[in-house]
Design an enzyme around this catalytic site. Sequence first.
Site, PDB file in Angstrom:
ATOM      1  N   GLY A 252      85.344  53.994  83.868  1.00  0.00           N
ATOM      2  CA  GLY A 252      85.779  53.024  82.482  1.00  0.00           C
ATOM      3  C   GLY A 252      86.514  52.384  83.004  1.00  0.00           C
ATOM      4  O   GLY A 252      87.758  52.319  81.935  1.00  0.00           O
ATOM      5  N   HIS A 317      75.690  45.882  85.289  1.00  0.00           N
ATOM      6  CA  HIS A 317      75.332  43.686  85.494  1.00  0.00           C
ATOM      7  C   HIS A 317      75.693  43.674  86.637  1.00  0.00           C
ATOM      8  O   HIS A 317      75.581  42.413  87.107  1.00  0.00           O
ATOM      9  CB  HIS A 317      75.485  43.914  83.710  1.00  0.00           C
ATOM     10  CG  HIS A 317      77.357  43.333  84.251  1.00  0.00           C
ATOM     11  ND1 HIS A 317      77.365  42.344  83.412  1.00  0.00           N
ATOM     12  CD2 HIS A 317      77.997  43.810  84.551  1.00  0.00           C
ATOM     13  CE1 HIS A 317      79.040  42.811  83.286  1.00  0.00           C
ATOM     14  NE2 HIS A 317      79.340  43.563  84.194  1.00  0.00           N
TER      15      HIS A 317
END
Length: 412
Positions: A252, A317
């Site tokens: 994160g 991604h």
Amino acid sequence: MSSTVDLSLATQPSDADAVPGLIKDLNALNGNWKEGDEETRYKMIVKARSLLQSLMTPREQTVQHTWADPGLGAALTTGVDVGLWKLMVKNGVDAVHNVEDLAKSLGMDPELLGRLLRHVCAMGHLEEVAQDEYKLTNFTRSLSLDVIGDSYLCLLGGIGRSPIEFYKFLRETNWRNPVDATRTAFHVSYDSKVPNSMAYLGSIGMGPQMNRMMGGYRQGRLPWHHPKIYPVEEELFPGAEPDAPLVVDVAGGLGHDIDEFKRNYPNHPGKLILQDLAPVIEDAKDIDPSIERMPHDFLAEQPIRGARAYFMHSILHDWPDDVCQKILARTAEAMKPGYSKLLIFECVIPRTGAYWESTAGDMLMMTQLSACERTEDQWHKLIEDSGLGLKITKFWSSGLSAVENVIECALA
């Protein structure tokens, strides 16, 4: 039918017949548009781009792509690097700025600066008042903000060679879809041995700029937990064990997502945990103190077992499928059947009518990391057809122009 194209085609409007209809469509959309209506604004952008491309000749579009756009990138990046846009804002956001005065303050050659600003103006990003005198537009004002300006330093100045020389990389790979994270177009273009382009930016002192660039990219977007995307109070909170981990934010970063979640839902059940590599966690200082900070490598065993939700934002991604499967496998191992959810907040490209930001992201991932933005079919294949024991339960989207969706997963 002729198999050749006459050269005269390159000097004619690309689609003159489409112009009246596009103008009509734009007028109709404008009549219904109100500030804050993002769906209509999105449709207007698509129509306006189609109108411009229909009016321009192929020769003009070629000059724009190969002369004007690279030149604009050079001018904007130079302006960020030398502090031009910040100086102009400091001198007055609505002021008239003289090239000679700006050059003197910056220690630049006034002839050089004048040439740069003339092109920025010709491309529509400055207002010309007189010869060598300009006023800022909202766009060039915004370049004074680090979260906007640093995108140019990072993506154009830092690693911009990769997409430009992508074709050379493809020659070496015999025109195969890139899927090897250890040998990318970036590695070839920069003859670099570092793991990837993100590590390279850090190695040349652009780590802070990269973080600010990512912050700028996220501006104006709804957070994953917004009720228009994923209604956490209906989907996540019911059934959550009060003293157990509620959300584990995997990789994160500095904690922007998990901290925003805490601010928006201060009375949430359970615990919030931020995970990332140790050096990143050490820098995650500006988050709510109740959020637990935990050093963790997502390729290692997940130490938090049975959380209500494991959250990943723009992680997968960055990697081709083989690496993603390893990341997902570690998460699946820790999930509790019938209770835990995996929430992936990423781009989902539709089968048709892809939004330009989504395809632009795909090109960036492909040319820098040999990774990709995935279509809905590719997400199903990655998550459900890889033997990980996971299934997609729903794609949550805020609407037509939404780039990022919440991909909700559970153990099958």
